[in-house]
Design a protein around this motif. Structure first.
Motif, PDB file in Angstrom:
ATOM      1  N   GLY A  17      67.483  50.628  26.878  1.00 23.19           N
ATOM      2  CA  GLY A  17      68.347  49.465  27.068  1.00 23.19           C
ATOM      3  C   GLY A  17      68.256  48.920  28.482  1.00 23.19           C
ATOM      4  N   ALA A  18      68.205  49.811  29.462  1.00 24.13           N
ATOM      5  CA  ALA A  18      68.077  49.384  30.858  1.00 24.13           C
ATOM      6  C   ALA A  18      66.746  48.676  31.080  1.00 24.13           C
ATOM      7  CB  ALA A  18      68.202  50.590  31.788  1.00 24.13           C
ATOM      8  N   ALA A  19      65.681  49.218  30.510  1.00 21.96           N
ATOM      9  CA  ALA A  19      64.364  48.583  30.649  1.00 21.96           C
ATOM     10  C   ALA A  19      64.358  47.214  29.971  1.00 21.96           C
ATOM     11  CB  ALA A  19      63.279  49.483  30.054  1.00 21.96           C
ATOM     12  N   PHE A  20      64.987  47.117  28.811  1.00 21.26           N
ATOM     13  CA  PHE A  20      65.047  45.836  28.103  1.00 21.26           C
ATOM     14  C   PHE A  20      65.827  44.805  28.907  1.00 21.26           C
ATOM     15  CE2 PHE A  20      67.222  42.921  25.216  1.00 21.26           C
ATOM     16  CZ  PHE A  20      66.122  42.311  24.626  1.00 21.26           C
ATOM     17  N   LEU A  21      66.998  45.186  29.402  1.00 16.72           N
ATOM     18  CA  LEU A  21      67.796  44.257  30.207  1.00 16.72           C
ATOM     19  C   LEU A  21      67.054  43.833  31.470  1.00 16.72           C
ATOM     20  CD1 LEU A  21      71.403  45.740  29.979  1.00 16.72           C
ATOM     21  CD2 LEU A  21      70.597  43.566  29.057  1.00 16.72           C
ATOM     22  N   ALA A  22      66.389  44.784  32.103  1.00  8.78           N
ATOM     23  CA  ALA A  22      65.656  44.480  33.335  1.00  8.78           C
ATOM     24  C   ALA A  22      64.520  43.503  33.071  1.00  8.78           C
ATOM     25  CB  ALA A  22      65.119  45.762  33.956  1.00  8.78           C
ATOM     26  N   ALA A  34      64.804  45.408  39.262  1.00  4.03           N
ATOM     27  CA  ALA A  34      65.221  46.679  39.865  1.00  4.03           C
ATOM     28  C   ALA A  34      66.730  46.755  40.041  1.00  4.03           C
ATOM     29  CB  ALA A  34      64.533  46.876  41.213  1.00  4.03           C
ATOM     30  N   LEU A  35      67.379  45.620  40.297  1.00  2.00           N
ATOM     31  CA  LEU A  35      68.837  45.623  40.446  1.00  2.00           C
ATOM     32  C   LEU A  35      69.539  45.964  39.140  1.00  2.00           C
ATOM     33  CD1 LEU A  35      69.363  42.509  42.719  1.00  2.00           C
ATOM     34  CD2 LEU A  35      69.682  44.900  43.341  1.00  2.00           C
ATOM     35  N   ILE A  36      68.876  45.741  38.027  1.00  3.35           N
ATOM     36  CA  ILE A  36      69.435  46.098  36.724  1.00  3.35           C
ATOM     37  C   ILE A  36      69.017  47.517  36.337  1.00  3.35           C
ATOM     38  CG2 ILE A  36      69.494  45.499  34.266  1.00  3.35           C
ATOM     39  CD1 ILE A  36      70.820  43.401  36.054  1.00  3.35           C
ATOM     40  N   TYR A  37      67.724  47.782  36.422  1.00  7.70           N
ATOM     41  CA  TYR A  37      67.181  49.040  35.904  1.00  7.70           C
ATOM     42  C   TYR A  37      67.593  50.267  36.718  1.00  7.70           C
ATOM     43  CZ  TYR A  37      63.903  52.584  34.365  1.00  7.70           C
ATOM     44  OH  TYR A  37      63.358  53.754  33.905  1.00  7.70           O
ATOM     45  N   ILE A  38      67.447  50.215  38.025  1.00  9.50           N
ATOM     46  CA  ILE A  38      67.638  51.416  38.847  1.00  9.50           C
ATOM     47  C   ILE A  38      69.061  51.987  38.765  1.00  9.50           C
ATOM     48  CG2 ILE A  38      67.581  52.315  41.220  1.00  9.50           C
ATOM     49  CD1 ILE A  38      64.838  52.034  39.969  1.00  9.50           C
ATOM     50  N   PRO A  39      70.129  51.177  38.907  1.00  5.73           N
ATOM     51  CA  PRO A  39      71.464  51.792  38.804  1.00  5.73           C
ATOM     52  C   PRO A  39      71.727  52.455  37.450  1.00  5.73           C
ATOM     53  CG  PRO A  39      71.643  49.614  39.775  1.00  5.73           C
ATOM     54  CD  PRO A  39      70.230  49.762  39.293  1.00  5.73           C
ATOM     55  N   ILE A  40      71.175  51.880  36.382  1.00  2.62           N
ATOM     56  CA  ILE A  40      71.388  52.470  35.054  1.00  2.62           C
ATOM     57  C   ILE A  40      70.493  53.689  34.872  1.00  2.62           C
ATOM     58  CG2 ILE A  40      71.240  52.047  32.569  1.00  2.62           C
ATOM     59  CD1 ILE A  40      71.833  49.061  33.228  1.00  2.62           C
ATOM     60  N   ALA A  41      69.224  53.569  35.223  1.00  2.73           N
ATOM     61  CA  ALA A  41      68.292  54.688  35.055  1.00  2.73           C
ATOM     62  C   ALA A  41      68.678  55.875  35.928  1.00  2.73           C
ATOM     63  CB  ALA A  41      66.868  54.241  35.371  1.00  2.73           C
ATOM     64  N   ALA A  42      69.279  55.609  37.068  1.00  2.00           N
ATOM     65  CA  ALA A  42      69.675  56.698  37.973  1.00  2.00           C
ATOM     66  C   ALA A  42      70.785  57.561  37.378  1.00  2.00           C
ATOM     67  CB  ALA A  42      70.114  56.134  39.317  1.00  2.00           C
ATOM     68  N   THR A  52      59.919  55.854  40.266  1.00  2.00           N
ATOM     69  CA  THR A  52      58.542  55.894  39.781  1.00  2.00           C
ATOM     70  C   THR A  52      58.386  55.066  38.508  1.00  2.00           C
ATOM     71  OG1 THR A  52      58.239  58.076  40.754  1.00  2.00           O
ATOM     72  CG2 THR A  52      56.660  57.407  39.074  1.00  2.00           C
ATOM     73  N   THR A  53      59.321  55.170  37.583  1.00  2.00           N
ATOM     74  CA  THR A  53      59.225  54.360  36.365  1.00  2.00           C
ATOM     75  C   THR A  53      59.339  52.873  36.695  1.00  2.00           C
ATOM     76  OG1 THR A  53      61.589  54.674  35.892  1.00  2.00           O
ATOM     77  CG2 THR A  53      60.026  56.144  34.792  1.00  2.00           C
TER      78      THR A  53
END
Length: 131
Positions: A17-22, A34-42, A52-53
């Motif tokens: 979901g984070a990757a899709f939103l990003a 990155a502002l969307i993906y990193i906080p969620i993926a972390a 890395t992803t």
């Protein structure tokens, strides 16, 4: 930390979901993934794996645009950007192996909110851009 860890279905769903939103944000705005993906993926991945992803997404995603961008770009500017990437990326990734995951999560979340608020309130750089 193992090279291949197993994640639950809910963790994988959060990452997908984070990757899709990003990618949706990047597709509409051209930046900000990155502002969307990193906080969620972390929340699911350790700092090194989250970054890395994101780097992998950012290297693979623009591949279809490279030919046209190469025709439109200033080669000297691209060389400066690539030189900075080659120097700073390994240093940054190594630093992430030293930072505790909680510190990384809170720092990234704070920076993401700071960027969101600065965009919402219209803070922009109004000076002349130079090298």
């Amino acid at each position: 930390m193992y090279l291949f860890e197993t994640y639950s279905i809910s963790q994988f769903t959060v990452l997908a979901g984070a990757a899709f939103l990003a990618t949706l944000v990047r597709g509409f705005s051209g930046f900000g993934s990155a502002l969307i993906y990193i906080p969620i993926a972390a929340q699911v991945l350790p700092p090194f794996q989250a970054i890395t992803t994101m780097v992998i997404f950012d290297l693979i995603g623009p591949v279809p645009l490279v030919r046209q961008a190469y025709r439109d770009c200033n080669a000297r500017d691209i060389l400066r950007l690539v030189a900075g990437l080659l120097v700073a990326l390994p240093i940054g990734l190594f630093t992430l192996t030293l930072v505790p995951a909680e510190v990384f999560r809170y720092t990234v979340s704070f920076i993401a909110f700071l960027m969101l608020f600065s965009l919402m309130f219209g803070f922009r750089y109004h000076g002349q851009l130079s090298r």
